[in-house]
Write a protein that holds these residues in place. Structure first.
Motif, PDB file in Angstrom:
ATOM      1  N   ARG A 118       0.764  -1.339   0.200  1.00  0.00           N
ATOM      2  CA  ARG A 118      -0.014  -0.028  -0.020  1.00  0.00           C
ATOM      3  C   ARG A 118       0.947   1.356  -0.195  1.00  0.00           C
ATOM      4  NH1 ARG A 118      -2.439  -2.336   5.182  1.00  0.00           N
ATOM      5  NH2 ARG A 118      -2.803   0.018   5.600  1.00  0.00           N
ATOM      6  N   VAL A 119       2.001   1.225   0.672  1.00  0.00           N
ATOM      7  CA  VAL A 119       2.929   2.460   0.714  1.00  0.00           C
ATOM      8  C   VAL A 119       3.532   2.741  -0.515  1.00  0.00           C
ATOM      9  CG1 VAL A 119       5.199   3.327   1.764  1.00  0.00           C
ATOM     10  CG2 VAL A 119       3.344   2.311   3.218  1.00  0.00           C
ATOM     11  N   LYS A 120       3.745   1.435  -1.139  1.00  0.00           N
ATOM     12  CA  LYS A 120       4.498   1.780  -2.594  1.00  0.00           C
ATOM     13  C   LYS A 120       3.547   2.254  -3.582  1.00  0.00           C
ATOM     14  CE  LYS A 120       8.017  -1.829  -2.200  1.00  0.00           C
ATOM     15  NZ  LYS A 120       8.515  -3.314  -2.639  1.00  0.00           N
ATOM     16  N   ALA A 121       2.182   2.051  -3.428  1.00  0.00           N
ATOM     17  CA  ALA A 121       1.191   2.337  -4.279  1.00  0.00           C
ATOM     18  C   ALA A 121       1.043   3.761  -3.955  1.00  0.00           C
ATOM     19  CB  ALA A 121      -0.255   1.804  -4.151  1.00  0.00           C
ATOM     20  N   GLN A 122       0.978   4.160  -2.838  1.00  0.00           N
ATOM     21  CA  GLN A 122       0.655   5.597  -2.762  1.00  0.00           C
ATOM     22  C   GLN A 122       1.876   6.542  -3.232  1.00  0.00           C
ATOM     23  OE1 GLN A 122      -2.002   6.528  -1.472  1.00  0.00           O
ATOM     24  NE2 GLN A 122      -2.632   5.389   0.618  1.00  0.00           N
ATOM     25  N   ILE A 123       3.190   6.018  -3.093  1.00  0.00           N
ATOM     26  CA  ILE A 123       4.159   6.835  -3.442  1.00  0.00           C
ATOM     27  C   ILE A 123       4.069   6.684  -5.159  1.00  0.00           C
ATOM     28  CG2 ILE A 123       6.903   6.569  -3.912  1.00  0.00           C
ATOM     29  CD1 ILE A 123       6.927   5.417  -1.062  1.00  0.00           C
ATOM     30  N   ALA A 124       3.757   5.761  -5.785  1.00  0.00           N
ATOM     31  CA  ALA A 124       3.595   5.616  -7.188  1.00  0.00           C
ATOM     32  C   ALA A 124       2.636   6.444  -7.693  1.00  0.00           C
ATOM     33  CB  ALA A 124       3.216   4.178  -7.621  1.00  0.00           C
ATOM     34  N   ALA A 125       1.458   6.919  -6.923  1.00  0.00           N
ATOM     35  CA  ALA A 125       0.410   7.838  -7.360  1.00  0.00           C
ATOM     36  C   ALA A 125       0.991   9.276  -7.318  1.00  0.00           C
ATOM     37  CB  ALA A 125      -0.687   7.501  -6.300  1.00  0.00           C
ATOM     38  N   VAL A 126       1.687   9.546  -6.270  1.00  0.00           N
ATOM     39  CA  VAL A 126       2.185  10.893  -5.973  1.00  0.00           C
ATOM     40  C   VAL A 126       3.418  11.189  -7.177  1.00  0.00           C
ATOM     41  CG1 VAL A 126       3.414  12.386  -4.645  1.00  0.00           C
ATOM     42  CG2 VAL A 126       1.985  11.128  -3.464  1.00  0.00           C
ATOM     43  N   THR A 127       4.059  10.088  -7.496  1.00  0.00           N
ATOM     44  CA  THR A 127       5.214  10.311  -8.403  1.00  0.00           C
ATOM     45  C   THR A 127       4.518  10.564  -9.768  1.00  0.00           C
ATOM     46  OG1 THR A 127       6.545   8.806  -7.190  1.00  0.00           O
ATOM     47  CG2 THR A 127       7.138   9.159  -9.572  1.00  0.00           C
ATOM     48  N   THR A 128       3.400   9.941 -10.116  1.00  0.00           N
ATOM     49  CA  THR A 128       2.909  10.127 -11.354  1.00  0.00           C
ATOM     50  C   THR A 128       2.392  11.377 -11.572  1.00  0.00           C
ATOM     51  OG1 THR A 128       2.232   7.535 -11.548  1.00  0.00           O
ATOM     52  CG2 THR A 128       1.119   9.109 -13.023  1.00  0.00           C
ATOM     53  N   LEU A 129       1.783  11.768 -10.448  1.00  0.00           N
ATOM     54  CA  LEU A 129       1.129  13.358 -10.494  1.00  0.00           C
ATOM     55  C   LEU A 129       1.929  14.264 -10.813  1.00  0.00           C
ATOM     56  CD1 LEU A 129      -1.191  15.301 -10.504  1.00  0.00           C
ATOM     57  CD2 LEU A 129      -1.423  15.004  -8.142  1.00  0.00           C
ATOM     58  N   LEU A 130       3.112  14.315  -9.864  1.00  0.00           N
ATOM     59  CA  LEU A 130       4.115  14.956  -9.906  1.00  0.00           C
ATOM     60  C   LEU A 130       5.005  15.300 -11.289  1.00  0.00           C
ATOM     61  CD1 LEU A 130       6.120  14.357  -6.675  1.00  0.00           C
ATOM     62  CD2 LEU A 130       4.734  16.247  -7.288  1.00  0.00           C
ATOM     63  N   LYS A 131       5.127  14.015 -11.994  1.00  0.00           N
ATOM     64  CA  LYS A 131       5.630  14.060 -13.374  1.00  0.00           C
ATOM     65  C   LYS A 131       4.786  14.680 -14.399  1.00  0.00           C
ATOM     66  CE  LYS A 131       8.378   9.836 -12.925  1.00  0.00           C
ATOM     67  NZ  LYS A 131       8.750   8.247 -13.404  1.00  0.00           N
ATOM     68  N   ALA A 132       3.507  14.456 -14.354  1.00  0.00           N
ATOM     69  CA  ALA A 132       2.638  15.139 -15.222  1.00  0.00           C
ATOM     70  C   ALA A 132       2.349  16.687 -15.009  1.00  0.00           C
ATOM     71  CB  ALA A 132       1.081  14.724 -14.611  1.00  0.00           C
ATOM     72  N   LEU A 133       2.842  17.142 -13.650  1.00  0.00           N
ATOM     73  CA  LEU A 133       2.894  18.590 -13.497  1.00  0.00           C
ATOM     74  C   LEU A 133       4.135  19.189 -14.143  1.00  0.00           C
ATOM     75  CD1 LEU A 133       2.018  19.020  -9.911  1.00  0.00           C
ATOM     76  CD2 LEU A 133       0.470  19.702 -11.936  1.00  0.00           C
ATOM     77  N   ILE A 134       5.227  18.454 -14.110  1.00  0.00           N
ATOM     78  CA  ILE A 134       6.304  18.947 -14.765  1.00  0.00           C
ATOM     79  C   ILE A 134       6.278  19.046 -16.351  1.00  0.00           C
ATOM     80  CG2 ILE A 134       9.013  18.342 -15.309  1.00  0.00           C
ATOM     81  CD1 ILE A 134       8.824  19.861 -12.871  1.00  0.00           C
ATOM     82  N   ALA A 135       5.677  18.005 -16.761  1.00  0.00           N
ATOM     83  CA  ALA A 135       5.306  18.029 -18.351  1.00  0.00           C
ATOM     84  C   ALA A 135       4.426  18.993 -18.882  1.00  0.00           C
ATOM     85  CB  ALA A 135       4.796  16.763 -18.573  1.00  0.00           C
ATOM     86  N   VAL A 136       3.794  19.576 -18.051  1.00  0.00           N
ATOM     87  CA  VAL A 136       2.713  20.718 -18.602  1.00  0.00           C
ATOM     88  C   VAL A 136       3.574  21.892 -19.267  1.00  0.00           C
ATOM     89  CG1 VAL A 136       0.881  22.249 -17.871  1.00  0.00           C
ATOM     90  CG2 VAL A 136       0.902  20.015 -17.103  1.00  0.00           C
TER      91      VAL A 136
END
Length: 256
Positions: A238-256
């Motif tokens: 569950r912890v790894k899944a939460q970290i993966a979710a945050v990582t994906t959103l952060l990458k999307a913000l940088i790509a904008v």
């Protein structure tokens, strides 16, 4: 770590240590009996072009994967590099100490944001009113009955496929909840979208009780995601899944 071993005061010490190491500014909401409630800010060197990101967890005391995931993220010095980040790691320490969803008075703090009754959320809202707009927000939660991970998506400006990307990342660590309805609301691929929430319950701002996500959506951001991991699965996943979710959103913000 299990709920039985979750010590809010020890957790706060770990958060503050990681924050000092990472050169975060440490601020405080009103304290609780079980611990203080630090919140963190750190601005990047990119100036006004840096994405502004909001992250919170620890509002339900029986949901611990979010706080633990957040501590792991803070211990990685470059995890939030390139972002103006604001983080609230432990909104309900008394609930965490008691392993209860609500606070010491039994109040669900995540229904208290429209007209706050609790000291905890009154303090949080007063602080939020000083913080302005965020490009995106994420709230880390768990579902004690969950059969897989899912998301509540309030996304009015970023890629319409972002929710699917977040779910795919979480799905590397936990199953995805593929039911056609989640909490009575139509869902697709584990994603409960704003339009389906509105079809079921009406405009979100008209609800008598606001969770944190609605407050942020109304006042501070056009993009927010609430993660839900299944509490019956091992904590590490569950912890790894939460970290993966945050990582994906952060990458999307940088790509904008």
């Amino acid at each position: 770590m299990t709920n039985a071993l979750f010590d809010p005061a020890a957790y706060v010490r770990d958060i503050e240590k990681a924050a000092r190491t990472g050169n975060w500014t440490i601020n405080f909401l009103s304290p609780c009996t079980s611990s203080t409630r630090p919140w963190l800010q750190r601005n990047t060197q990119r100036g006004s072009h840096a994405p502004r990101f909001y992250l919170s967890t620890g509002i339900h005391g029986d949901e611990i994967s979010g706080p633990i995931a957040l501590l792991e993220m803070l211990r990685q010095s470059d995890f939030f590099a390139g972002y103006d980040a604001t983080i609230f790691p432990i909104l309900n320490p008394d609930g965490l100490a008691r392993r209860t969803r609500g606070n010491a008075d039994g109040l669900d703090l995540n229904r208290d944001y429209r007209e706050p009754k609790s000291a905890e959320i009154s303090s949080h809202v007063a602080t939020l009113q000083t913080l302005g707009h965020f490009d995106a927000a994420m709230f880390l939660h768990e579902d004690f009955e969950g059969i897989g991970a899912y998301l509540y998506e309030l996304n009015d400006s970023l890629s319409p496929t972002l929710g699917s990307s977040i779910m795919s990342a979480m799905g590397q660590h936990v199953p995805i909840d593929l039911r056609p309805e989640i909490e009575g609301i139509p869902a697709v691929g584990g994603i409960v979208q704003r339009r389906n929430i509105v079809l079921k319950h009406g405009p979100i701002e008209d609800r008598p009780e606001w969770p944190e996500a609605i407050y942020l959506s109304v006042h501070h951001t056009k993009v927010s995601y609430t993660t839900e991991t299944p509490m019956l699965l091992p904590l590490e996943q569950r912890v790894k899944a939460q970290i993966a979710a945050v990582t994906t959103l952060l990458k999307a913000l940088i790509a904008v």
